[in-house]
Design a protein around this motif. Structure first.
Motif, PDB file in Angstrom:
ATOM      1  N   GLY A  15       0.866  -1.577   0.018  1.00 60.66           N
ATOM      2  CA  GLY A  15      -0.078  -0.131  -0.094  1.00 60.66           C
ATOM      3  C   GLY A  15       0.948   1.298   0.619  1.00 60.66           C
ATOM      4  O   GLY A  15       1.992   1.295   0.606  1.00 60.66           O
ATOM      5  N   ALA A  16       0.594   2.430  -0.398  1.00 64.25           N
ATOM      6  CA  ALA A  16       0.988   3.565  -0.755  1.00 64.25           C
ATOM      7  C   ALA A  16       0.762   4.349   0.320  1.00 64.25           C
ATOM      8  O   ALA A  16      -0.372   3.983   1.287  1.00 64.25           O
ATOM      9  CB  ALA A  16       0.689   4.340  -2.048  1.00 64.25           C
ATOM     10  N   VAL A  17       1.642   5.586   1.321  1.00 54.40           N
ATOM     11  CA  VAL A  17       1.457   5.965   2.041  1.00 54.40           C
ATOM     12  C   VAL A  17       0.848   7.415   1.736  1.00 54.40           C
ATOM     13  O   VAL A  17       0.552   7.756   0.963  1.00 54.40           O
ATOM     14  CB  VAL A  17       2.964   6.972   1.835  1.00 54.40           C
ATOM     15  CG1 VAL A  17       3.121   7.970   3.310  1.00 54.40           C
ATOM     16  CG2 VAL A  17       4.090   6.384   2.658  1.00 54.40           C
ATOM     17  N   LEU A  18      -0.117   7.016   2.565  1.00 57.04           N
ATOM     18  CA  LEU A  18      -2.151   7.867   2.929  1.00 57.04           C
ATOM     19  C   LEU A  18      -1.434   9.361   2.466  1.00 57.04           C
ATOM     20  O   LEU A  18      -0.278   9.740   3.280  1.00 57.04           O
ATOM     21  CB  LEU A  18      -2.579   7.646   3.839  1.00 57.04           C
ATOM     22  CG  LEU A  18      -3.039   6.300   3.333  1.00 57.04           C
ATOM     23  CD1 LEU A  18      -4.182   6.092   4.259  1.00 57.04           C
ATOM     24  CD2 LEU A  18      -3.831   6.531   2.221  1.00 57.04           C
ATOM     25  N   PRO A  19      -1.988  10.702   2.011  1.00 64.35           N
ATOM     26  CA  PRO A  19      -1.278  11.916   1.580  1.00 64.35           C
ATOM     27  C   PRO A  19      -2.082  12.387   4.102  1.00 64.35           C
ATOM     28  O   PRO A  19      -2.963  11.215   3.931  1.00 64.35           O
ATOM     29  CB  PRO A  19      -2.449  12.651   0.917  1.00 64.35           C
ATOM     30  CG  PRO A  19      -3.328  11.751   0.771  1.00 64.35           C
ATOM     31  CD  PRO A  19      -2.855  10.130   0.915  1.00 64.35           C
ATOM     32  N   PHE A  20      -1.104  13.320   4.260  1.00 65.62           N
ATOM     33  CA  PHE A  20      -1.530  14.145   5.243  1.00 65.62           C
ATOM     34  C   PHE A  20      -3.231  14.108   5.140  1.00 65.62           C
ATOM     35  O   PHE A  20      -3.950  13.689   6.788  1.00 65.62           O
ATOM     36  CB  PHE A  20      -0.875  14.907   5.082  1.00 65.62           C
ATOM     37  CG  PHE A  20      -0.823  15.307   6.908  1.00 65.62           C
ATOM     38  CD1 PHE A  20      -0.652  15.075   8.298  1.00 65.62           C
ATOM     39  CD2 PHE A  20      -1.493  16.803   6.681  1.00 65.62           C
ATOM     40  CE1 PHE A  20      -0.847  16.034   9.455  1.00 65.62           C
ATOM     41  CE2 PHE A  20      -1.453  17.297   8.282  1.00 65.62           C
ATOM     42  CZ  PHE A  20      -1.629  16.808   9.522  1.00 65.62           C
ATOM     43  N   GLN A  21      -3.792  15.393   4.628  1.00 61.83           N
ATOM     44  CA  GLN A  21      -5.392  15.002   4.650  1.00 61.83           C
ATOM     45  C   GLN A  21      -5.784  13.520   4.944  1.00 61.83           C
ATOM     46  O   GLN A  21      -7.173  14.524   5.462  1.00 61.83           O
ATOM     47  CB  GLN A  21      -5.906  15.778   3.639  1.00 61.83           C
ATOM     48  CG  GLN A  21      -4.565  17.945   3.402  1.00 61.83           C
ATOM     49  CD  GLN A  21      -5.107  17.915   4.510  1.00 61.83           C
ATOM     50  OE1 GLN A  21      -6.485  18.255   5.445  1.00 61.83           O
ATOM     51  NE2 GLN A  21      -3.949  19.320   4.968  1.00 61.83           N
ATOM     52  N   ALA A  22      -5.149  12.556   4.481  1.00 60.77           N
ATOM     53  CA  ALA A  22      -6.410  11.192   4.317  1.00 60.77           C
ATOM     54  C   ALA A  22      -5.865  11.242   5.436  1.00 60.77           C
ATOM     55  O   ALA A  22      -7.621  10.379   6.072  1.00 60.77           O
ATOM     56  CB  ALA A  22      -5.793  10.614   3.350  1.00 60.77           C
ATOM     57  N   VAL A  23      -5.153  11.745   6.496  1.00 61.03           N
ATOM     58  CA  VAL A  23      -4.992  10.596   7.987  1.00 61.03           C
ATOM     59  C   VAL A  23      -5.382  11.628   9.079  1.00 61.03           C
ATOM     60  O   VAL A  23      -5.226  11.048  10.152  1.00 61.03           O
ATOM     61  CB  VAL A  23      -4.027  10.226   7.714  1.00 61.03           C
ATOM     62  CG1 VAL A  23      -3.975   9.079   7.120  1.00 61.03           C
ATOM     63  CG2 VAL A  23      -2.156  10.925   7.803  1.00 61.03           C
ATOM     64  N   LEU A  24      -5.453  12.908   8.429  1.00 65.43           N
ATOM     65  CA  LEU A  24      -5.775  14.013   9.701  1.00 65.43           C
ATOM     66  C   LEU A  24      -7.028  13.545  10.839  1.00 65.43           C
ATOM     67  O   LEU A  24      -6.079  14.163  11.846  1.00 65.43           O
ATOM     68  CB  LEU A  24      -5.925  14.957   9.069  1.00 65.43           C
ATOM     69  CG  LEU A  24      -5.625  16.286   9.612  1.00 65.43           C
ATOM     70  CD1 LEU A  24      -5.014  16.874  10.567  1.00 65.43           C
ATOM     71  CD2 LEU A  24      -5.798  17.636   9.164  1.00 65.43           C
ATOM     72  N   PRO A  25      -7.956  13.501  10.248  1.00 62.72           N
ATOM     73  CA  PRO A  25      -8.784  12.788  10.891  1.00 62.72           C
ATOM     74  C   PRO A  25      -8.251  11.699  12.007  1.00 62.72           C
ATOM     75  O   PRO A  25      -8.700  11.965  13.029  1.00 62.72           O
ATOM     76  CB  PRO A  25     -10.272  12.220  10.026  1.00 62.72           C
ATOM     77  CG  PRO A  25     -10.621  12.564   8.610  1.00 62.72           C
ATOM     78  CD  PRO A  25      -8.557  13.145   8.823  1.00 62.72           C
ATOM     79  N   GLN A  26      -8.101  10.905  11.456  1.00 59.06           N
ATOM     80  CA  GLN A  26      -7.660   9.425  12.233  1.00 59.06           C
ATOM     81  C   GLN A  26      -6.245  10.040  13.028  1.00 59.06           C
ATOM     82  O   GLN A  26      -6.095   9.901  14.122  1.00 59.06           O
ATOM     83  CB  GLN A  26      -6.833   7.930  11.618  1.00 59.06           C
ATOM     84  CG  GLN A  26      -6.174   7.131  12.203  1.00 59.06           C
ATOM     85  CD  GLN A  26      -5.280   6.343  11.355  1.00 59.06           C
ATOM     86  OE1 GLN A  26      -5.372   6.519   9.961  1.00 59.06           O
ATOM     87  NE2 GLN A  26      -4.198   6.087  11.711  1.00 59.06           N
ATOM     88  N   LEU A  27      -5.562  10.896  13.015  1.00 57.58           N
ATOM     89  CA  LEU A  27      -4.577  11.952  13.694  1.00 57.58           C
ATOM     90  C   LEU A  27      -5.578  12.444  15.159  1.00 57.58           C
ATOM     91  O   LEU A  27      -4.813  12.990  15.760  1.00 57.58           O
ATOM     92  CB  LEU A  27      -3.514  12.184  12.556  1.00 57.58           C
ATOM     93  CG  LEU A  27      -2.021  11.925  11.867  1.00 57.58           C
ATOM     94  CD1 LEU A  27      -1.720  12.860  11.484  1.00 57.58           C
ATOM     95  CD2 LEU A  27      -1.268  10.828  12.975  1.00 57.58           C
ATOM     96  N   ARG A  28      -6.141  13.308  14.761  1.00 54.36           N
ATOM     97  CA  ARG A  28      -6.976  13.779  15.578  1.00 54.36           C
ATOM     98  C   ARG A  28      -7.409  13.082  16.339  1.00 54.36           C
ATOM     99  O   ARG A  28      -7.130  13.673  17.810  1.00 54.36           O
ATOM    100  CB  ARG A  28      -7.034  15.167  14.728  1.00 54.36           C
ATOM    101  CG  ARG A  28      -7.485  16.097  13.665  1.00 54.36           C
ATOM    102  CD  ARG A  28      -8.350  17.103  13.669  1.00 54.36           C
ATOM    103  NE  ARG A  28      -7.791  18.034  12.748  1.00 54.36           N
ATOM    104  CZ  ARG A  28      -7.178  19.426  13.001  1.00 54.36           C
ATOM    105  NH1 ARG A  28      -7.317  19.283  14.433  1.00 54.36           N
ATOM    106  NH2 ARG A  28      -6.907  20.257  12.604  1.00 54.36           N
ATOM    107  N   GLN A  29      -8.073  12.315  16.404  1.00 57.59           N
ATOM    108  CA  GLN A  29      -8.696  11.438  17.139  1.00 57.59           C
ATOM    109  C   GLN A  29      -7.770  10.368  18.459  1.00 57.59           C
ATOM    110  O   GLN A  29      -8.368  10.680  19.203  1.00 57.59           O
ATOM    111  CB  GLN A  29      -9.281  10.332  16.072  1.00 57.59           C
ATOM    112  CG  GLN A  29     -10.245   9.060  17.324  1.00 57.59           C
ATOM    113  CD  GLN A  29     -11.074   7.929  16.175  1.00 57.59           C
ATOM    114  OE1 GLN A  29     -10.458   7.855  15.178  1.00 57.59           O
ATOM    115  NE2 GLN A  29     -12.389   8.009  16.663  1.00 57.59           N
TER     116      GLN A  29
END
Length: 267
Positions: free
Chosen positions: A218-232
């Protein structure tokens, strides 16, 4: 002759906790082997904290309506009061997007899309709690693995003949797999294999002879795609830190006897 209790009473700001409740609560706390008092102490601390929170809620004049947790399942009045108190008192630090971005940049491997696998297997079924069946399944799987290493083209033939999985009708081929499509034990073996390799996997279903046909990382996901996960993740950790600080403050200002919080703080 009067028999003295083996365990001291637990008193929180003059309120003695019911020993029966502590004993019942201890069932929810695992005890290391050889340390039977560990569960009792953990239960006593948990109920002491609960009593402190209820005392504080009453002191603050907090009254809360019990919420419905699930259809037909409601909070008790005490649970509602504790929830309202924590909602009022705990103010976790907000997420700093720059700090989240720095964490993302430092750990890109944590943010990959799931890998894809194309694999085939031959299952020798055995229940997890049947040691004899497991041993027999392992012996059969190891024998077939040795056969296939000498004659890899026989995989489909042997799968059709021996596998306990419905994939036997397709020569053992499982098709394209991603995270969650199979049990974690099976996925863990796939993750360690090279394309074209054969291996054994032991799962809750039995022993598998596994062939990995292809892998797409799998490719590294862009920051904006994982931002909700990081915030949570940040919000959960920040709430836990803030709540622990708040509870430590309540404990420090309380008169508690019968159980110590010093060891729990160091843990």
């Amino acid at each position: 002759m009067e028999v003295k209790p083996l365990l001291p009473p637990v008193v929180v700001n003059g309120v003695t906790l019911d020993p029966g409740r502590i004993a019942a609560e201890a069932q929810n706390h695992p005890a290391p082997k050889g340390k039977p008092g560990h569960a009792w102490r953990a239960a006593a601390r948990a109920l002491a904290v609960r009593e402190l929170l209820l005392q504080e809620a009453r002191a603050q004049g907090i009254a809360a309506e019990p919420a419905e947790l699930a259809p037909g399942q409601w909070e008790t009045e005490d649970e509602a009061a504790i929830r309202a108190l924590l909602d009022q008192k705990i103010r976790p630090a907000p997420a700093d997007e720059a700090a989240l971005a720095a964490h993302y940049a430092a750990h890109p491997e944590q943010f990959r899309a799931p890998s894809l696998f194309e694999a085939a297997h031959i299952l020798f079924a055995a229940a997890p709690d049947d040691a004899e069946a497991r041993a027999q399944a392992r012996a059969r799987a190891e024998a077939v693995l040795a056969q296939l290493r000498a004659q890899p083209r026989r995989f489909a033939e042997l799968a059709a003949e021996l596998s306990a999985c419905s994939s036997k009708n397709a020569g053992g081929v499982l098709g394209q797999l991603t995270s969650g499509d199979t049990v974690p034990e099976f996925e863990a073996v796939l993750a360690t294999m090279e394309e074209g390799a054969l291996a054994l996997a032991e799962t809750r279903y039995g022993l598998h002879v596994v062939r990995l046909d292809a892998r797409a990382q799998g490719a590294v996901l862009p920051f904006q795609a994982v931002l909700p996960q990081l915030r949570q993740a940040h919000d959960k950790a920040a709430w836990l830190r803030a709540s622990r600080d708040y509870l430590d403050g309540l404990v420090a200002g309380a008169e508690i006897s019968g159980v110590s919080f010093d060891q729990e703080r160091r843990a």
